[in-house]
Design a protein around this motif. Structure first.
Motif, PDB file in Angstrom:
ATOM      1  N   GLN A 144      -1.229  -1.000  -4.266  1.00 30.55           N
ATOM      2  CA  GLN A 144      -2.715  -0.647  -4.150  1.00 30.55           C
ATOM      3  C   GLN A 144      -2.519   0.649  -3.437  1.00 30.55           C
ATOM      4  OE1 GLN A 144      -5.202  -1.802  -5.089  1.00 30.55           O
ATOM      5  NE2 GLN A 144      -5.167  -4.174  -5.260  1.00 30.55           N
ATOM      6  N   VAL A 171     -10.861   0.460  -6.779  1.00 30.31           N
ATOM      7  CA  VAL A 171     -10.726   1.014  -5.427  1.00 30.31           C
ATOM      8  C   VAL A 171     -11.697   2.000  -5.143  1.00 30.31           C
ATOM      9  CG1 VAL A 171      -9.321   2.380  -3.640  1.00 30.31           C
ATOM     10  CG2 VAL A 171      -8.205   0.632  -5.315  1.00 30.31           C
ATOM     11  N   HIS A 218      -8.682   1.966   0.834  1.00 29.74           N
ATOM     12  CA  HIS A 218      -9.809   2.779   1.278  1.00 29.74           C
ATOM     13  C   HIS A 218     -10.184   2.715   2.740  1.00 29.74           C
ATOM     14  CE1 HIS A 218     -13.238   5.639   0.453  1.00 29.74           C
ATOM     15  NE2 HIS A 218     -13.976   4.604   1.266  1.00 29.74           N
ATOM     16  N   TYR A 247       0.770  -1.399   0.013  1.00 27.16           N
ATOM     17  CA  TYR A 247       0.019   0.016   0.257  1.00 27.16           C
ATOM     18  C   TYR A 247       0.891   1.348   0.002  1.00 27.16           C
ATOM     19  CZ  TYR A 247      -4.102  -2.902   0.628  1.00 27.16           C
ATOM     20  OH  TYR A 247      -4.814  -3.787   0.368  1.00 27.16           O
TER      21      TYR A 247
END
Length: 485
Positions: free
Chosen positions: A426, A341, A429, A177
């Motif tokens: 990524q 996403v 959220h 991430y």
């Protein structure tokens, strides 16, 4: 705890078992923080707490690694306290009871606290394991992340010495991430007017329960039921028809957990009780049809209760039900930039009556500031129409993705070498603290990794045992691969 002691890697699982044994829900992290500080002192590590209670521990570089860029491993101290309705558990006093179920570690009737206890355990395990090779190392453990990121908000410039920060709060092995959503809390407060209950009415409690619940960011897109919204939908459809006299409404316990249960105390004319029960049974059938793939255990229960509280008058009842039923919930927009996403969402997390006011608490998340602003404006407009006071507060920034991040590239390269496959890059959220860290440390290079955790913020939370081993391999290899200054 003996079950966890059989798992690998050690001492990560032993440390996690110890974390589970010390109650540490949000706002009650002090016992765990004191234990960690005492442990650091016993180990001879430099250790300190700042003005908001964050912990910083330093360990010198492994001999031969002194010239590497200094790294901070970061986790948060608190966990989300959620339990099943039939579980007797005081999160401020009782230990979490982890157990091994095949490939997973779960907790008995409560959240496990793998979010972020596994990350915390991994950081402390690096400190404890002298076989792990690394440069100058810091471990930063922050306070009260789950209920407003107080520790991250209070982090001061100049305290950390690291050039690189590795956040351990991600929940999918094989994903790296490099960005996260920001968020803001929104509260609508509606004044209520009550009146005397006429004769000939029976008081009942209508309970909607059995939902899975989950993380209001990571799980917002999978179609889970929100108990507050589902119960208000029923009330909106039938309150006038049945002349329901609403006495109380409560649902959800945390604004960042999708609510699993909601309760309405109401009075109905005795000759309409059977009709209410029939409509509730029909509504349950409707929900089972609509949510059959994600909510297997949904239930609606009607039971007689006693209440000395007066019910709302019709105008207050209708205003409250209309406001709650019309409040948006779930995904508002998906990202155009990051395919798959969620860009903007909200969770109607907690609803309750406090005296002569109804309070609706929501958490709004977005990858972009304008997305947050849009939802806040929408909720404000709804509040104006309903005659409610509205308040948006506690805004925290997202973590802007940096495609040129050297540490992100290093994690990807290290992962590919270890496992002969390419990890996914990524944006999550959910609210990671990295966005807030960028304010006092704008030049710090950051990345977030972690093992596979499913069902966070719900009693279904579980961590995949094998993924913890893979995450540990990646983390320790990454520390060894950190380049020179």
């Amino acid at each position: 705890m003996s079950e966890l002691s059989q798992l690998s890697p050690q001492p990560l699982w032993d440390i996690f078992a110890k974390i589970c044994s010390i109650p540490h829900p949000s706002y009650h992290e002090e016992a765990l923080a004191s234990h960690i500080m005492s442990w650091a002192k016993e180990q001879g590590f430099w250790h300190e707490r700042d003005q908001v209670g964050n912990i910083l521990i330093r360990k010198p570089a492994t001999p031969g690694f002194e010239n590497r860029k200094p790294v901070a491993l970061q986790a948060h101290l608190d966990m989300v306290p959620q339990k099943n309705n039939d579980t007797v558990h005081d999160f401020t006093k009782d230990p979490i009871q982890p157990w091994v179920d095949g490939e997973w570690v779960k907790a008995r009737g409560t959240t496990l606290g793998a979010d972020n206890g596994i990350g915390m355990a991994s950081a402390l395990a690096v400190l404890a394991d002298n076989s792990v090779e690394h440069g100058p190392l810091e471990v930063l453990l922050t306070m009260t992340e789950e209920t407003g990121m107080a520790g991250a908000f209070g982090l001061q410039a100049g305290w950390l010495q690291a050039d690189i920060l590795i956040n351990t709060d991600s929940e999918e092995e094989g994903e790296i991430y490099m960005g996260c959503a920001g968020g803001i809390d929104f509260t609508s407060t509606l004044p209520l007017t009550r009146e005397a209950l006429p004769a000939g009415y029976q008081t009942l409690k209508l309970t909607l329960k059995g939902l899975k619940g989950g993380h209001s960011g990571c799980d917002i897109h999978v179609g889970l039921g929100n108990a507050n919204k589902l119960l208000s939908r029923f009330l909106f459809a039938h309150a006038a028809e049945l002349d329901l006299r609403l006495i109380d409404f409560t649902g959800g316990t945390l604004r960042n957990a999708i609510p699993r249960e909601a309760f309405a105390t109401l009075a109905v004319a005795t000759d309409k009780v059977d009709r209410l029960k029939s409509l509730a049974a029909g509504y349950l059938t409707t929900l089972q049809n609509e949510l059959s793939l994600v909510e297997k255990n949904i239930a609606i229960v009607t039971e007689a209760v006693e209440s000395s509280e007066q019910p709302l008058n019709a105008a207050s009842r209708d205003a409250f039900i209309a406001l709650l039923n019309s409040t948006p919930n779930g995904v508002i927009r998906n990202s155009d930039v990051m395919k798959g996403v969620v860009e903007t969402s909200l969770n109607v997390g907690v609803v309750k009556f406090e005296g002569d006011e109804a309070v609706i608490n929501s958490l709004v998340r977005s990858l972009i500031d304008s997305g947050k602003e849009y939802v806040v404006e929408m909720l404000t407009a709804l509040g104006q129409l309903a005659g409610a006071k509205t308040l948006a507060k506690g805004s925290y920034p997202g973590w802007q993705p940096d495609a040129t991040s050297p540490v992100m590239a290093l994690v990807r390269e290290t992962y590919e070498k270890l496992f002969d496959r390419t990890p996914n890059i990524q944006v999550i959220h959910a609210g990671l603290e990295c966005g807030l860290f960028k304010k006092p440390y704008p030049e710090m290079d950051m990345v977030s990794i972690g093992p596979t955790i499913t069902g966070p913020h719900s009693p279904d939370e579980q961590v995949h045992i094998a993924s913890v081993g893979l995450y540990w391999q990646l983390l320790t290899a990454l520390l060894k691969a950190i380049p020179a200054k």
